[in-house]
Motif scaffolding. Sequence first.
Motif, PDB file in Angstrom:
ATOM      1  N   GLY A  30       1.113  -1.050  -0.587  1.00 26.92           N
ATOM      2  CA  GLY A  30       0.106  -0.287   0.149  1.00 26.92           C
ATOM      3  C   GLY A  30       0.877   1.651  -0.025  1.00 26.92           C
ATOM      4  O   GLY A  30       2.473   1.143  -0.214  1.00 26.92           O
ATOM      5  N   VAL A  31       0.078   2.466  -0.018  1.00 32.02           N
ATOM      6  CA  VAL A  31       0.852   4.024  -0.699  1.00 32.02           C
ATOM      7  C   VAL A  31       0.018   5.195   0.376  1.00 32.02           C
ATOM      8  O   VAL A  31      -1.333   5.027   0.143  1.00 32.02           O
ATOM      9  CB  VAL A  31       1.206   4.173  -2.070  1.00 32.02           C
ATOM     10  N   MET A  32       0.844   5.874   1.139  1.00 36.80           N
ATOM     11  CA  MET A  32       0.437   6.872   1.694  1.00 36.80           C
ATOM     12  C   MET A  32       0.907   7.977   1.348  1.00 36.80           C
ATOM     13  O   MET A  32       2.126   8.086   1.641  1.00 36.80           O
ATOM     14  CB  MET A  32       0.185   6.354   3.264  1.00 36.80           C
ATOM     15  N   LYS A  33       0.046   9.097   1.112  1.00 37.27           N
ATOM     16  CA  LYS A  33       0.438   9.952   0.466  1.00 37.27           C
ATOM     17  C   LYS A  33       1.246  11.497   1.570  1.00 37.27           C
ATOM     18  O   LYS A  33       1.170  12.649   0.688  1.00 37.27           O
ATOM     19  CB  LYS A  33       0.585  10.676  -0.992  1.00 37.27           C
ATOM     20  N   ALA A  34       0.116  11.236   2.341  1.00 36.35           N
ATOM     21  CA  ALA A  34      -0.163  12.678   4.019  1.00 36.35           C
ATOM     22  C   ALA A  34      -0.572  13.648   3.112  1.00 36.35           C
ATOM     23  O   ALA A  34      -0.123  14.598   2.879  1.00 36.35           O
ATOM     24  CB  ALA A  34       1.246  12.978   4.214  1.00 36.35           C
ATOM     25  N   SER A  35      -1.902  13.788   2.229  1.00 39.37           N
ATOM     26  CA  SER A  35      -2.582  14.175   0.310  1.00 39.37           C
ATOM     27  C   SER A  35      -3.428  14.814   1.531  1.00 39.37           C
ATOM     28  O   SER A  35      -4.783  13.713   1.201  1.00 39.37           O
ATOM     29  CB  SER A  35      -2.356  13.500  -0.470  1.00 39.37           C
ATOM     30  N   THR A  36      -3.914  16.256   1.299  1.00 31.54           N
ATOM     31  CA  THR A  36      -5.395  16.524   1.846  1.00 31.54           C
ATOM     32  C   THR A  36      -6.088  16.310   0.389  1.00 31.54           C
ATOM     33  O   THR A  36      -5.561  16.759  -1.326  1.00 31.54           O
ATOM     34  CB  THR A  36      -5.918  18.044   1.995  1.00 31.54           C
ATOM     35  N   PHE A  37      -7.942  16.844   0.498  1.00 28.97           N
ATOM     36  CA  PHE A  37      -8.469  17.058  -0.768  1.00 28.97           C
ATOM     37  C   PHE A  37      -8.373  17.745  -1.216  1.00 28.97           C
ATOM     38  O   PHE A  37      -8.632  18.147  -2.638  1.00 28.97           O
ATOM     39  CB  PHE A  37      -9.672  16.401  -0.058  1.00 28.97           C
TER      40      PHE A  37
ATOM     41  N   ALA B  68      -4.242  10.939  -4.632  1.00 30.43           N
ATOM     42  CA  ALA B  68      -5.176  10.498  -4.685  1.00 30.43           C
ATOM     43  C   ALA B  68      -5.353   9.130  -4.956  1.00 30.43           C
ATOM     44  O   ALA B  68      -5.626   7.730  -5.059  1.00 30.43           O
ATOM     45  CB  ALA B  68      -6.458  11.553  -4.550  1.00 30.43           C
ATOM     46  N   ARG B  69      -5.152   9.803  -7.073  1.00 30.85           N
ATOM     47  CA  ARG B  69      -4.626   8.619  -7.997  1.00 30.85           C
ATOM     48  C   ARG B  69      -4.060   7.437  -8.050  1.00 30.85           C
ATOM     49  O   ARG B  69      -4.724   6.382  -7.691  1.00 30.85           O
ATOM     50  CB  ARG B  69      -4.856   9.014  -9.089  1.00 30.85           C
ATOM     51  N   LEU B  70      -3.363   8.141  -7.183  1.00 35.18           N
ATOM     52  CA  LEU B  70      -1.721   7.048  -7.027  1.00 35.18           C
ATOM     53  C   LEU B  70      -2.200   5.203  -4.957  1.00 35.18           C
ATOM     54  O   LEU B  70      -1.995   4.411  -5.788  1.00 35.18           O
ATOM     55  CB  LEU B  70      -0.255   7.214  -6.602  1.00 35.18           C
TER      56      LEU B  70
END
Length: 246
Positions: free
Chosen positions: A79-86, A95-97
Amino acid sequence: MKIDGSVALVTGANRGLGRAYARELVKRGAAKVYGTARDPAAVTEPGVIPIALDITDLGRVAQVARQCTDVSLLVNNAGVMKASTFIGAPDLDAARLEIETNYFGTLSMCRASAPVLAASGGGAIVNMLSVTSFYTNPFNASYGASKAAAWSLTNGVRLELHHQGTLVVAVHASFIDTDMAALATNVPKDSPESVARQVFDAVEAGQIEVLADERTRTVKAALSRDHELIYPPIQEFWDAAVAGTS
Ligand SMILES: NC(=O)c1ccc[n+]([C@@H]2O[C@H](COP(=O)([O-])OP(=O)(O)OC[C@H]3O[C@@H](n4cnc5c(N)ncnc54)[C@H](OP(=O)(O)O)[C@@H]3O)[C@@H](O)[C@H]2O)c1
Protein backbone atom coordinates in the motif's frame (compact mmCIF):
# COMPACT_ATOMS: atom_id res chain seq x y z
CA MET A 1 -7.47 -22.49 8.05
CA LYS A 2 -4.15 -23.73 9.37
CA ILE A 3 -1.02 -21.73 8.53
CA ASP A 4 1.15 -24.81 9.06
CA GLY A 5 1.47 -26.42 5.62
CA SER A 6 -0.26 -23.57 3.77
CA VAL A 7 1.20 -21.79 0.74
CA ALA A 8 1.12 -18.02 1.22
CA LEU A 9 1.75 -15.00 -0.97
CA VAL A 10 2.47 -11.63 0.67
CA THR A 11 2.57 -8.42 -1.37
CA GLY A 12 5.07 -5.74 -0.38
CA ALA A 13 7.15 -8.32 1.51
CA ASN A 14 10.43 -6.40 1.19
CA ARG A 15 9.93 -4.11 4.20
CA GLY A 16 7.67 -2.93 7.00
CA LEU A 17 4.58 -4.91 7.83
CA GLY A 18 4.87 -7.14 4.75
CA ARG A 19 8.23 -8.39 5.89
CA ALA A 20 6.78 -9.12 9.36
CA TYR A 21 3.87 -11.01 7.76
CA ALA A 22 6.30 -13.14 5.73
CA ARG A 23 8.48 -13.85 8.78
CA GLU A 24 5.47 -14.87 10.90
CA LEU A 25 4.23 -17.21 8.17
CA VAL A 26 7.61 -18.94 7.98
CA LYS A 27 7.66 -19.18 11.78
CA ARG A 28 4.20 -20.79 11.83
CA GLY A 29 5.25 -23.51 9.39
CA ALA A 30 3.86 -22.34 6.05
CA ALA A 31 5.06 -24.84 3.43
CA LYS A 32 5.95 -22.01 1.05
CA VAL A 33 5.91 -18.22 1.34
CA TYR A 34 6.07 -16.15 -1.83
CA GLY A 35 7.22 -12.62 -1.01
CA THR A 36 6.41 -10.16 -3.76
CA ALA A 37 7.95 -6.73 -4.28
CA ARG A 38 8.52 -4.24 -7.05
CA ASP A 39 12.22 -4.99 -6.55
CA PRO A 40 12.44 -8.73 -5.78
CA ALA A 41 16.12 -8.38 -4.79
CA ALA A 42 14.88 -6.46 -1.75
CA VAL A 43 13.00 -9.52 -0.44
CA THR A 44 15.66 -10.86 1.90
CA GLU A 45 13.65 -12.57 4.65
CA PRO A 46 15.03 -16.12 5.11
CA GLY A 47 12.72 -18.84 3.80
CA VAL A 48 10.77 -16.45 1.54
CA ILE A 49 10.68 -16.89 -2.26
CA PRO A 50 11.08 -13.49 -4.00
CA ILE A 51 8.70 -12.64 -6.85
CA ALA A 52 8.67 -9.41 -8.88
CA LEU A 53 5.26 -7.74 -8.71
CA ASP A 54 3.89 -4.23 -8.98
CA ILE A 55 0.26 -4.68 -7.93
CA THR A 56 -0.85 -1.87 -10.26
CA ASP A 57 0.46 -3.81 -13.29
CA LEU A 58 -2.54 -5.91 -14.36
CA GLY A 59 -0.53 -8.05 -16.79
CA ARG A 60 2.03 -8.91 -14.13
CA VAL A 61 -0.71 -9.63 -11.55
CA ALA A 62 -2.17 -12.19 -13.98
CA GLN A 63 1.28 -13.70 -14.69
CA VAL A 64 1.99 -14.17 -10.97
CA ALA A 65 -1.39 -15.87 -10.46
CA ARG A 66 -0.52 -18.26 -13.32
CA GLN A 67 2.96 -18.85 -11.86
CA CYS A 68 1.94 -19.39 -8.21
CA THR A 69 -0.89 -21.89 -8.69
CA ASP A 70 -0.46 -23.47 -5.25
CA VAL A 71 -1.34 -20.38 -3.18
CA SER A 72 -3.92 -20.98 -0.42
CA LEU A 73 -3.40 -17.73 1.55
CA LEU A 74 -3.15 -14.31 -0.12
CA VAL A 75 -1.99 -11.39 2.03
CA ASN A 76 -2.75 -8.08 0.30
CA ASN A 77 -0.34 -5.91 2.26
CA ALA A 78 1.23 -3.56 -0.30
CA GLY A 79 0.00 0.00 0.00
CA VAL A 80 0.93 3.63 -0.32
CA MET A 81 0.16 6.78 1.72
CA LYS A 82 1.05 10.22 0.37
CA ALA A 83 -0.16 12.37 3.33
CA SER A 84 -2.36 14.35 0.97
CA THR A 85 -5.41 16.54 1.62
CA PHE A 86 -8.48 16.68 -0.63
CA ILE A 87 -8.59 20.44 -1.20
CA GLY A 88 -5.05 21.62 -0.46
CA ALA A 89 -3.20 19.05 -2.60
CA PRO A 90 -1.68 20.70 -5.70
CA ASP A 91 -3.25 18.13 -8.05
CA LEU A 92 -4.87 14.69 -8.07
CA ASP A 93 -1.64 12.70 -8.44
CA ALA A 94 -1.47 11.44 -4.83
CA ALA A 95 -5.16 10.57 -4.72
CA ARG A 96 -4.89 8.67 -8.00
CA LEU A 97 -1.79 6.75 -6.89
CA GLU A 98 -3.43 5.77 -3.59
CA ILE A 99 -6.67 4.61 -5.20
CA GLU A 100 -4.75 2.83 -7.99
CA THR A 101 -2.58 0.97 -5.46
CA ASN A 102 -4.72 0.51 -2.34
CA TYR A 103 -8.05 -0.10 -4.10
CA PHE A 104 -7.45 -1.25 -7.70
CA GLY A 105 -4.21 -3.11 -6.85
CA THR A 106 -5.92 -5.00 -4.02
CA LEU A 107 -8.99 -5.66 -6.18
CA SER A 108 -6.83 -6.97 -9.06
CA MET A 109 -5.01 -9.34 -6.68
CA CYS A 110 -8.34 -10.65 -5.30
CA ARG A 111 -9.73 -11.20 -8.80
CA ALA A 112 -6.63 -12.96 -10.12
CA SER A 113 -6.29 -15.13 -7.00
CA ALA A 114 -9.93 -16.19 -6.61
CA PRO A 115 -9.71 -19.24 -8.92
CA VAL A 116 -6.32 -20.24 -7.44
CA LEU A 117 -7.81 -20.16 -3.93
CA ALA A 118 -10.87 -22.10 -5.10
CA ALA A 119 -8.56 -24.82 -6.44
CA SER A 120 -6.86 -24.99 -3.04
CA GLY A 121 -10.21 -25.71 -1.35
CA GLY A 122 -11.11 -22.10 -0.49
CA GLY A 123 -8.14 -20.74 1.40
CA ALA A 124 -8.06 -17.17 2.69
CA ILE A 125 -7.50 -13.56 1.68
CA VAL A 126 -6.17 -11.00 4.15
CA ASN A 127 -6.69 -7.36 3.13
CA MET A 128 -4.57 -4.80 4.98
CA LEU A 129 -6.85 -1.82 5.57
CA SER A 130 -6.64 0.96 8.16
CA VAL A 131 -8.49 2.76 10.94
CA THR A 132 -8.90 5.45 8.25
CA SER A 133 -11.26 3.08 6.42
CA PHE A 134 -13.74 4.23 9.08
CA TYR A 135 -13.27 8.03 9.06
CA THR A 136 -11.48 10.84 7.25
CA ASN A 137 -8.44 12.60 8.66
CA PRO A 138 -7.34 15.66 6.63
CA PHE A 139 -3.68 14.75 7.15
CA ASN A 140 -4.06 11.72 4.89
CA ALA A 141 -7.50 12.34 3.42
CA SER A 142 -7.16 10.69 0.02
CA TYR A 143 -5.40 7.70 1.62
CA GLY A 144 -8.45 7.29 3.89
CA ALA A 145 -10.74 7.36 0.87
CA SER A 146 -8.70 4.61 -0.80
CA LYS A 147 -8.81 2.48 2.37
CA ALA A 148 -12.57 3.06 2.74
CA ALA A 149 -12.95 1.82 -0.84
CA ALA A 150 -10.73 -1.18 -0.02
CA TRP A 151 -12.89 -1.92 3.07
CA SER A 152 -15.98 -1.90 0.85
CA LEU A 153 -14.32 -4.23 -1.65
CA THR A 154 -13.25 -6.54 1.18
CA ASN A 155 -16.83 -6.89 2.38
CA GLY A 156 -18.01 -7.48 -1.19
CA VAL A 157 -15.31 -10.02 -2.04
CA ARG A 158 -16.24 -11.93 1.14
CA LEU A 159 -19.85 -12.16 -0.07
CA GLU A 160 -18.82 -13.19 -3.60
CA LEU A 161 -16.33 -15.86 -2.52
CA HIS A 162 -18.40 -17.38 0.29
CA HIS A 163 -19.66 -20.11 -2.05
CA GLN A 164 -16.11 -21.35 -2.64
CA GLY A 165 -15.25 -21.34 1.08
CA THR A 166 -12.69 -18.50 0.98
CA LEU A 167 -12.19 -16.72 4.31
CA VAL A 168 -11.80 -12.96 3.70
CA VAL A 169 -10.20 -11.07 6.60
CA ALA A 170 -10.30 -7.27 6.96
CA VAL A 171 -7.42 -5.87 9.03
CA HIS A 172 -7.77 -2.37 10.46
CA ALA A 173 -4.96 -0.71 12.38
CA SER A 174 -3.91 2.69 13.64
CA PHE A 175 -0.20 3.63 13.55
CA ILE A 176 2.23 0.76 12.96
CA ASP A 177 5.94 1.28 13.46
CA THR A 178 7.12 1.24 9.82
CA ASP A 179 8.41 3.74 7.24
CA MET A 180 4.81 4.73 6.42
CA ALA A 181 4.22 6.07 9.92
CA ALA A 182 7.69 7.59 10.35
CA LEU A 183 6.33 11.16 10.19
CA ALA A 184 3.96 10.50 13.09
CA THR A 185 5.92 11.11 16.25
CA ASN A 186 4.77 11.06 19.88
CA VAL A 187 1.89 8.71 19.07
CA PRO A 188 1.45 5.10 20.18
CA LYS A 189 2.41 2.63 17.45
CA ASP A 190 1.75 -1.10 17.15
CA SER A 191 4.72 -3.24 16.27
CA PRO A 192 4.47 -4.97 12.86
CA GLU A 193 5.09 -8.27 14.67
CA SER A 194 2.05 -7.76 16.93
CA VAL A 195 -0.18 -7.03 13.94
CA ALA A 196 1.15 -10.09 12.08
CA ARG A 197 0.49 -12.36 15.07
CA GLN A 198 -3.07 -11.05 15.49
CA VAL A 199 -3.80 -11.48 11.80
CA PHE A 200 -2.65 -15.09 11.54
CA ASP A 201 -4.39 -15.96 14.83
CA ALA A 202 -7.57 -14.62 13.19
CA VAL A 203 -6.97 -16.61 9.98
CA GLU A 204 -6.48 -19.78 12.04
CA ALA A 205 -9.64 -19.04 14.07
CA GLY A 206 -11.74 -18.23 10.97
CA GLN A 207 -12.38 -14.61 12.07
CA ILE A 208 -13.33 -12.06 9.40
CA GLU A 209 -12.06 -8.89 11.09
CA VAL A 210 -9.00 -7.77 13.03
CA LEU A 211 -9.11 -4.47 14.94
CA ALA A 212 -5.46 -4.40 15.87
CA ASP A 213 -5.28 -1.77 18.63
CA GLU A 214 -7.33 0.17 21.18
CA ARG A 215 -7.71 3.29 19.03
CA THR A 216 -9.05 1.27 16.10
CA ARG A 217 -11.49 -0.59 18.37
CA THR A 218 -12.68 2.73 19.87
CA VAL A 219 -13.21 4.34 16.46
CA LYS A 220 -15.16 1.39 15.09
CA ALA A 221 -17.33 1.28 18.22
CA ALA A 222 -18.09 5.03 17.81
CA LEU A 223 -19.12 4.86 14.14
CA SER A 224 -22.85 5.27 14.72
CA ARG A 225 -22.07 8.56 16.57
CA ASP A 226 -19.14 9.67 14.39
CA HIS A 227 -20.21 13.32 14.11
CA GLU A 228 -20.40 13.57 17.91
CA LEU A 229 -17.46 11.40 18.94
CA ILE A 230 -14.94 11.12 16.08
CA TYR A 231 -14.98 14.33 14.02
CA PRO A 232 -15.08 17.19 16.62
CA PRO A 233 -11.56 16.56 18.04
CA ILE A 234 -10.18 16.06 14.51
CA GLN A 235 -11.80 19.35 13.42
CA GLU A 236 -10.28 21.16 16.40
CA PHE A 237 -6.83 19.73 15.71
CA TRP A 238 -7.04 20.49 11.98
CA ASP A 239 -8.25 24.08 12.52
CA ALA A 240 -5.33 24.62 14.92
CA ALA A 241 -2.92 23.14 12.35
CA VAL A 242 -4.28 25.43 9.62
CA ALA A 243 -3.92 28.39 11.98
CA GLY A 244 -0.37 27.27 12.72
CA THR A 245 -0.95 26.87 16.42
CA SER A 246 -0.84 23.08 16.93
N1 LIG B 1 2.28 1.97 9.01
C1 LIG B 1 1.06 2.28 9.41
O1 LIG B 1 0.87 3.13 10.31
C2 LIG B 1 -0.14 1.58 8.81
C3 LIG B 1 -1.36 1.63 9.51
C4 LIG B 1 -2.48 0.98 8.98
C5 LIG B 1 -2.37 0.30 7.79
N2 LIG B 1 -1.18 0.26 7.11
C6 LIG B 1 -1.11 -0.49 5.86
O2 LIG B 1 -0.19 -1.56 6.03
C7 LIG B 1 0.34 -1.93 4.74
C8 LIG B 1 1.85 -2.02 4.83
O3 LIG B 1 2.36 -0.72 5.07
P1 LIG B 1 3.71 -0.44 5.87
O4 LIG B 1 3.33 0.24 7.10
O5 LIG B 1 4.55 -1.66 5.91
O6 LIG B 1 4.31 0.66 4.88
P2 LIG B 1 5.72 0.76 4.10
O7 LIG B 1 6.81 0.48 5.06
O8 LIG B 1 5.66 2.06 3.42
O9 LIG B 1 5.64 -0.43 3.04
C9 LIG B 1 4.74 -0.38 1.96
C10 LIG B 1 4.99 -1.61 1.11
O10 LIG B 1 4.05 -1.59 0.01
C11 LIG B 1 4.83 -1.74 -1.18
N3 LIG B 1 4.17 -1.14 -2.34
C12 LIG B 1 3.72 0.14 -2.49
N4 LIG B 1 3.20 0.28 -3.72
C13 LIG B 1 3.32 -0.91 -4.36
C14 LIG B 1 2.97 -1.38 -5.64
N5 LIG B 1 2.38 -0.58 -6.56
N6 LIG B 1 3.23 -2.67 -5.95
C15 LIG B 1 3.83 -3.47 -5.06
N7 LIG B 1 4.21 -3.10 -3.83
C16 LIG B 1 3.95 -1.82 -3.49
C17 LIG B 1 6.15 -1.08 -0.88
O11 LIG B 1 7.12 -1.46 -1.84
P3 LIG B 1 8.40 -0.51 -2.19
O12 LIG B 1 9.46 -0.85 -1.18
O13 LIG B 1 8.75 -0.91 -3.59
O14 LIG B 1 7.94 0.93 -2.09
C18 LIG B 1 6.39 -1.64 0.51
O15 LIG B 1 6.83 -2.98 0.44
C19 LIG B 1 -0.18 -0.88 3.77
O16 LIG B 1 -1.32 -1.37 3.08
C20 LIG B 1 -0.59 0.28 4.67
O17 LIG B 1 -1.56 1.11 4.07
C21 LIG B 1 -0.05 0.86 7.62
